[in-house]
Design a protein around this motif. Structure first.
Motif, PDB file in Angstrom:
ATOM      1  N   ARG A  91       0.836  -1.219   0.000  1.00  0.00           N
ATOM      2  CA  ARG A  91       0.000   0.000   0.000  1.00  0.00           C
ATOM      3  C   ARG A  91       0.866   1.262   0.000  1.00  0.00           C
ATOM      4  N   LEU A  92       1.955   1.216   0.734  1.00  0.00           N
ATOM      5  CA  LEU A  92       2.830   2.397   0.780  1.00  0.00           C
ATOM      6  C   LEU A  92       3.447   2.692  -0.585  1.00  0.00           C
ATOM      7  N   THR A  93       3.902   1.648  -1.246  1.00  0.00           N
ATOM      8  CA  THR A  93       4.579   1.886  -2.525  1.00  0.00           C
ATOM      9  C   THR A  93       3.590   2.356  -3.594  1.00  0.00           C
ATOM     10  N   LYS A  94       2.308   2.065  -3.411  1.00  0.00           N
ATOM     11  CA  LYS A  94       1.307   2.599  -4.357  1.00  0.00           C
ATOM     12  C   LYS A  94       1.172   4.122  -4.210  1.00  0.00           C
ATOM     13  N   LEU A  95       1.482   4.626  -3.037  1.00  0.00           N
ATOM     14  CA  LEU A  95       1.398   6.080  -2.828  1.00  0.00           C
ATOM     15  C   LEU A  95       2.640   6.807  -3.328  1.00  0.00           C
ATOM     16  N   MET A  96       3.731   6.068  -3.431  1.00  0.00           N
ATOM     17  CA  MET A  96       5.027   6.682  -3.751  1.00  0.00           C
ATOM     18  C   MET A  96       5.275   6.591  -5.255  1.00  0.00           C
ATOM     19  N   PRO A  97       5.575   7.718  -5.911  1.00  0.00           N
ATOM     20  CA  PRO A  97       5.761   7.663  -7.364  1.00  0.00           C
ATOM     21  C   PRO A  97       7.045   6.938  -7.795  1.00  0.00           C
ATOM     22  N   GLY A  98       7.079   6.607  -9.061  1.00  0.00           N
ATOM     23  CA  GLY A  98       8.300   6.070  -9.680  1.00  0.00           C
ATOM     24  C   GLY A  98       8.637   4.676  -9.205  1.00  0.00           C
ATOM     25  N   ASP A  99       9.928   4.411  -9.123  1.00  0.00           N
ATOM     26  CA  ASP A  99      10.399   3.047  -8.884  1.00  0.00           C
ATOM     27  C   ASP A  99      10.801   2.808  -7.431  1.00  0.00           C
ATOM     28  N   LEU A 100      10.301   3.628  -6.514  1.00  0.00           N
ATOM     29  CA  LEU A 100      10.630   3.440  -5.086  1.00  0.00           C
ATOM     30  C   LEU A 100       9.706   2.366  -4.517  1.00  0.00           C
ATOM     31  N   ASN A 101       9.945   1.147  -4.951  1.00  0.00           N
ATOM     32  CA  ASN A 101       8.988   0.064  -4.707  1.00  0.00           C
ATOM     33  C   ASN A 101       9.372  -0.891  -3.590  1.00  0.00           C
ATOM     34  N   LYS A 102      10.432  -0.577  -2.875  1.00  0.00           N
ATOM     35  CA  LYS A 102      10.847  -1.474  -1.796  1.00  0.00           C
ATOM     36  C   LYS A 102      10.866  -0.715  -0.478  1.00  0.00           C
ATOM     37  N   VAL A 103      10.360  -1.354   0.567  1.00  0.00           N
ATOM     38  CA  VAL A 103      10.199  -0.685   1.863  1.00  0.00           C
ATOM     39  C   VAL A 103      10.932  -1.451   2.949  1.00  0.00           C
ATOM     40  N   PHE A 104      11.768  -0.754   3.698  1.00  0.00           N
ATOM     41  CA  PHE A 104      12.496  -1.331   4.836  1.00  0.00           C
ATOM     42  C   PHE A 104      11.987  -0.647   6.103  1.00  0.00           C
ATOM     43  N   TYR A 105      11.532  -1.417   7.095  1.00  0.00           N
ATOM     44  CA  TYR A 105      10.916  -0.809   8.275  1.00  0.00           C
ATOM     45  C   TYR A 105      11.919  -0.496   9.387  1.00  0.00           C
ATOM     46  N   THR A 106      11.662   0.625  10.054  1.00  0.00           N
ATOM     47  CA  THR A 106      12.448   1.045  11.225  1.00  0.00           C
ATOM     48  C   THR A 106      11.449   1.496  12.301  1.00  0.00           C
ATOM     49  N   ASN A 107      11.957   2.177  13.323  1.00  0.00           N
ATOM     50  CA  ASN A 107      11.067   2.606  14.415  1.00  0.00           C
ATOM     51  C   ASN A 107      11.051   4.104  14.659  1.00  0.00           C
ATOM     52  N   SER A 108      11.759   4.848  13.824  1.00  0.00           N
ATOM     53  CA  SER A 108      11.819   6.300  14.048  1.00  0.00           C
ATOM     54  C   SER A 108      12.448   6.945  12.814  1.00  0.00           C
ATOM     55  N   GLY A 109      12.380   8.267  12.791  1.00  0.00           N
ATOM     56  CA  GLY A 109      13.047   8.992  11.717  1.00  0.00           C
ATOM     57  C   GLY A 109      14.553   8.809  11.784  1.00  0.00           C
ATOM     58  N   SER A 110      15.090   8.858  12.990  1.00  0.00           N
ATOM     59  CA  SER A 110      16.546   8.710  13.141  1.00  0.00           C
ATOM     60  C   SER A 110      17.005   7.359  12.605  1.00  0.00           C
ATOM     61  N   GLU A 111      16.263   6.318  12.932  1.00  0.00           N
ATOM     62  CA  GLU A 111      16.642   4.981  12.434  1.00  0.00           C
ATOM     63  C   GLU A 111      16.458   4.883  10.922  1.00  0.00           C
ATOM     64  N   SER A 112      15.474   5.572  10.399  1.00  0.00           N
ATOM     65  CA  SER A 112      15.301   5.552   8.938  1.00  0.00           C
ATOM     66  C   SER A 112      16.512   6.174   8.261  1.00  0.00           C
ATOM     67  N   VAL A 113      17.013   7.251   8.846  1.00  0.00           N
ATOM     68  CA  VAL A 113      18.175   7.919   8.262  1.00  0.00           C
ATOM     69  C   VAL A 113      19.406   7.015   8.333  1.00  0.00           C
ATOM     70  N   GLU A 114      19.653   6.415   9.500  1.00  0.00           N
ATOM     71  CA  GLU A 114      20.809   5.508   9.605  1.00  0.00           C
ATOM     72  C   GLU A 114      20.700   4.391   8.568  1.00  0.00           C
ATOM     73  N   THR A 115      19.499   3.875   8.434  1.00  0.00           N
ATOM     74  CA  THR A 115      19.264   2.784   7.489  1.00  0.00           C
ATOM     75  C   THR A 115      19.579   3.239   6.056  1.00  0.00           C
ATOM     76  N   ALA A 116      19.110   4.432   5.709  1.00  0.00           N
ATOM     77  CA  ALA A 116      19.312   4.935   4.349  1.00  0.00           C
ATOM     78  C   ALA A 116      20.796   5.145   4.059  1.00  0.00           C
ATOM     79  N   LEU A 117      21.515   5.704   5.037  1.00  0.00           N
ATOM     80  CA  LEU A 117      22.945   5.983   4.816  1.00  0.00           C
ATOM     81  C   LEU A 117      23.720   4.673   4.667  1.00  0.00           C
ATOM     82  N   LYS A 118      23.409   3.698   5.502  1.00  0.00           N
ATOM     83  CA  LYS A 118      24.093   2.402   5.408  1.00  0.00           C
ATOM     84  C   LYS A 118      23.741   1.698   4.101  1.00  0.00           C
TER      85      LYS A 118
END
Ligand SMILES: Cc1ncc(COP(=O)(O)O)c(C=O)c1O
Length: 436
Positions: A91-118
């Protein structure tokens, strides 16, 4: 209140002694309002902390959590799954345009950022460019408080106490420019050239060493800083020319804040990775999500099938309670059209924001979607004092606002009605007019 003892809790980003001398305690919340322990109501002008986008005590969300608690309380995050993780990702990827079709879950904004950088650094290594280890952030950026996010972030107070930080990080200049852009309605005209700082980073470090650049498409925590027209487009172009990944930190812009589901939709600029949290679960149960492009995901999916492709994750990644909460949140957003409601209200909102222009202390007004930044002239020798006084007076007058430096930020739940917008700006007009 059951306990009068306020001494044991060390409060985050709070003046603990001042707070404990004069506490502001919330008891309950419903719709657009908090109720305080003394029974007074407070209009929520900031959606909690930019997170309760559907307002408070929403039935779909409450019901989803209740039901989930009795059905599946926890499921191991690693090497096991449950259905709601997959349903939510779809459902989330249907809201997001383009090819951003994969979702990795975290528990906060800070963890999302660490995840993205890694993810960015590991992506380059996986595709054979392991020398791309540098991360580029921006002055005044806020990407949470963990080491990676703090390092790419550019808020001095958040960095200076905490040692040498992550190495290999550099910063572009911020785009805040009152002289050139004061009282702009929506995106400012001046400043696209700040994107050329990325070229300077490429010239200094060589593109072959740079993994990713991370920016907030619209910066909230540093005091509502909007991207100049053409700026994000130019960043995308430079990243493409040099094989650098572009990460949008959408922890506050995600989930309808700009009048579109994401800043990606709103600005029409497609990043490679998007970090989210906050509005994903309406702030009710901690949750974050990182969106990655198909290309990034596919790059990891090599080697033997039984090999773990990305050595990263959290015990609570995709927690069943959080997933149920996020699904109830998406139901609420969709049923009530909240992800685009900001667009319907934004003209009205903009007029109200700019109605404060005649006030003596106001040196800039900024707005986009359902966001406002009201910048006050700092008091001589006492920066931030004037805005903080506005915060305290607004609290007494029944309005919750947030201040950073001398900027007042507003980001109400997307269910706000016009009369409540009127109340917020009438209240602020009275307060700012009478400030010393
Ligand atoms: C752009 C941005 N990134 C990251 C964060 C950190 O989120 P959290 O406080 O959930 O860790 C925030 C929080 O305000 C934010 O605004």
């Amino acid at each position: 209140m059951k306990t009068k003892n306020l001494e044991n809790y060390w409060m985050p980003f709070t003046a603990n002694r001042q707070f404990k001398a004069s506490p502001r305690l919330v008891k309950s919340a419903d719709g657009m309002y908090f109720t305080l322990t003394d029974g007074r109501k407070l209009l929520d002008g900031i959606a909690g902390l930019w997170c309760c986008n559907a307002g408070h005590n929403r039935p779909r969300i409450v019901e989803a959590i209740r039901k989930q608690a009795g059905e599946l309380d926890y499921s191991p995050a690693f090497q096991m799954g449950h259905e709601k993780q997959f349903e939510l990702a779809e459902r989330l990827t249907k809201l997001m345009p383009g090819d951003l079709n994969k979702v990795f879950y975290t528990n906060s904004g800070s963890e999302s950022v660490e995840t993205a950088l890694k993810m960015a650094i590991a992506y380059h290594r996986t595709r054979g460019e392991g020398q791309r280890i540098r991360l580029i952030g921006r002055e005044k950026g806020y990407h949470g408080v963990n080491f990676g996010g703090m390092s790419v972030g550019g808020m001095p107070a958040n960095r200076k106490m905490f040692g040498a930080l992550v190495t290999g990080v550099d910063h572009m200049r911020h785009t805040h420019n009152i002289e050139g852009n004061a009282f702009s309605k929506g995106q400012p005209q001046n400043g696209a050239e700040y994107a050329e700082d990325l070229i300077r980073m490429v010239e200094l470090h060589d593109a072959s060493t740079i993994a990713a650049v991370i920016v907030e498409p619209l910066a909230g925590s540093a005091g509502v800083i909007l991207p100049p027209k053409g700026y994000l487009e130019r960043l995308r172009q430079i990243c493409d020319e040099h094989g650098i990944l572009l990460i949008f930190d959408e922890v506050i812009t995600g989930f309808g804040r700009l009048g579109a589901p994401f800043a990606v939709n709103y600005f029409g600029v497609q990043p490679d990775i998007v970090t989210t949290a906050k509005g994903l679960s309406n702030g009710v149960i901690p949750m974050g999500a990182v969106f990655a492009s198909d290309k990034i995901y596919d790059t990891f999916m090599t080697g033997p099938d039984n090999a773990i492709e990305f050595f990263h994750g959290y015990t609570f990644s995709g927690n069943p309670m959080a997933c149920a909460c996020a699904l109830g949140t998406l139901d609420t957003y969709e049923e009530e059209g909240l992800l685009t409601r900001g667009a319907e209200l934004s003209d009205y909102w903009q007029d109200k924001v700019h109605s404060l222009r005649d006030l003596e202390h106001v040196i800039d007004l900024r707005n986009l979607g359902l966001i406002a930044g009201i910048e006050l002239r700092p008091r001589e020798a006492a920066p931030t004092a004037r805005a903080f006084e506005a915060f305290l007076q607004a609290y007494d007058a029944g309005l919750l606002i947030r201040t950073t430096g001398d900027t007042i930020a507003l980001s109400p739940p997307l269910i706000i009605e016009k009369e409540q917008i009127d109340f917020a700006f009438d209240t602020l007009r009275g307060i700012i007019t009478n400030l010393d």
